[in-house]
Design a protein around this motif. Structure first.
Motif, PDB file in Angstrom:
ATOM      1  N   THR A   5      -0.963   2.543   1.459  1.00  0.00           N
ATOM      2  CA  THR A   5      -1.225   2.166   2.847  1.00  0.00           C
ATOM      3  C   THR A   5      -2.719   1.927   3.083  1.00  0.00           C
ATOM      4  OG1 THR A   5      -1.379   4.484   3.493  1.00  0.00           O
ATOM      5  CG2 THR A   5       0.785   3.430   3.709  1.00  0.00           C
ATOM      6  N   GLY A  79      -2.646  -1.894   2.001  1.00  0.00           N
ATOM      7  CA  GLY A  79      -2.445  -2.045   3.442  1.00  0.00           C
ATOM      8  C   GLY A  79      -0.979  -2.082   3.829  1.00  0.00           C
ATOM      9  N   ASP A  81       2.513  -1.402   5.437  1.00  0.00           N
ATOM     10  CA  ASP A  81       3.022  -0.899   6.706  1.00  0.00           C
ATOM     11  C   ASP A  81       4.536  -0.809   6.588  1.00  0.00           C
ATOM     12  OD1 ASP A  81       2.842  -0.215   9.547  1.00  0.00           O
ATOM     13  OD2 ASP A  81       3.813  -2.158   9.874  1.00  0.00           O
ATOM     14  N   ASP A  83       8.070  -0.119   8.705  1.00  0.00           N
ATOM     15  CA  ASP A  83       8.645  -0.104  10.060  1.00  0.00           C
ATOM     16  C   ASP A  83      10.154   0.061  10.006  1.00  0.00           C
ATOM     17  OD1 ASP A  83       6.371  -0.530  11.781  1.00  0.00           O
ATOM     18  OD2 ASP A  83       6.280  -2.570  10.990  1.00  0.00           O
ATOM     19  N   MET A  97       8.825  -3.600   5.087  1.00  0.00           N
ATOM     20  CA  MET A  97       7.541  -3.206   4.519  1.00  0.00           C
ATOM     21  C   MET A  97       6.731  -4.477   4.320  1.00  0.00           C
ATOM     22  SD  MET A  97       8.597  -0.429   1.603  1.00  0.00           S
ATOM     23  CE  MET A  97       7.038   0.464   1.550  1.00  0.00           C
ATOM     24  N   GLY A  99       2.607  -5.874   3.185  1.00  0.00           N
ATOM     25  CA  GLY A  99       1.323  -5.496   2.603  1.00  0.00           C
ATOM     26  C   GLY A  99       0.667  -6.723   2.000  1.00  0.00           C
TER      27      GLY A  99
END
Length: 108
Positions: A5, A79, A81, A83, A97, A99
């Motif tokens: 992340t 990076g 993420d 959800d 996901m 990135g």
């Protein structure tokens, strides 16, 4: 493949940003799990059926993310993420996901 992340990876230099990658899964929740979850709601406790469905969906989304990154020749995805969304009448679960796929070099 490294999945993180954070926007950097200790000990490595990002040489190239290869692009956005995603993994998305939409999973239906069946009637048996709904009944079990309803009883747990009434009496308390964790819903093992829903937890298993969440885990399976998350693992599938991550697998798709990695496959997308590998197609681009990436060493890592930064990076990331994660959800979760409920769709429809609450009987569908979406896990996504996203990135950035990157090429790395070791700084050692």
């Amino acid at each position: 493949m490294i999945i993180t992340t954070t926007n950097s990876i200790e000990g490595f230099t990002i040489d190239r940003y290869l692009g956005l990658v995603t993994g998305e899964v939409i999973a239906g929740v069946n009637l048996v799990k709904d009944i079990g979850a309803g009883l747990r709601n009434l009496f308390g406790g964790r819903s093992q059926g829903y937890e298993e469905e969440l885990l399976t969906a998350r693992e599938s989304a991550q697998r798709e993310l990695v496959e997308s990154a590998q197609r681009l020749g990436a060493d890592a995805v930064v990076g990331v993420d994660l959800d979760y969304e409920v769709l429809g009448q609450g009987d569908m679960l979406m896990v996504s996901m996203t990135g950035t796929a990157v090429a790395l070099s070791y700084r050692g």
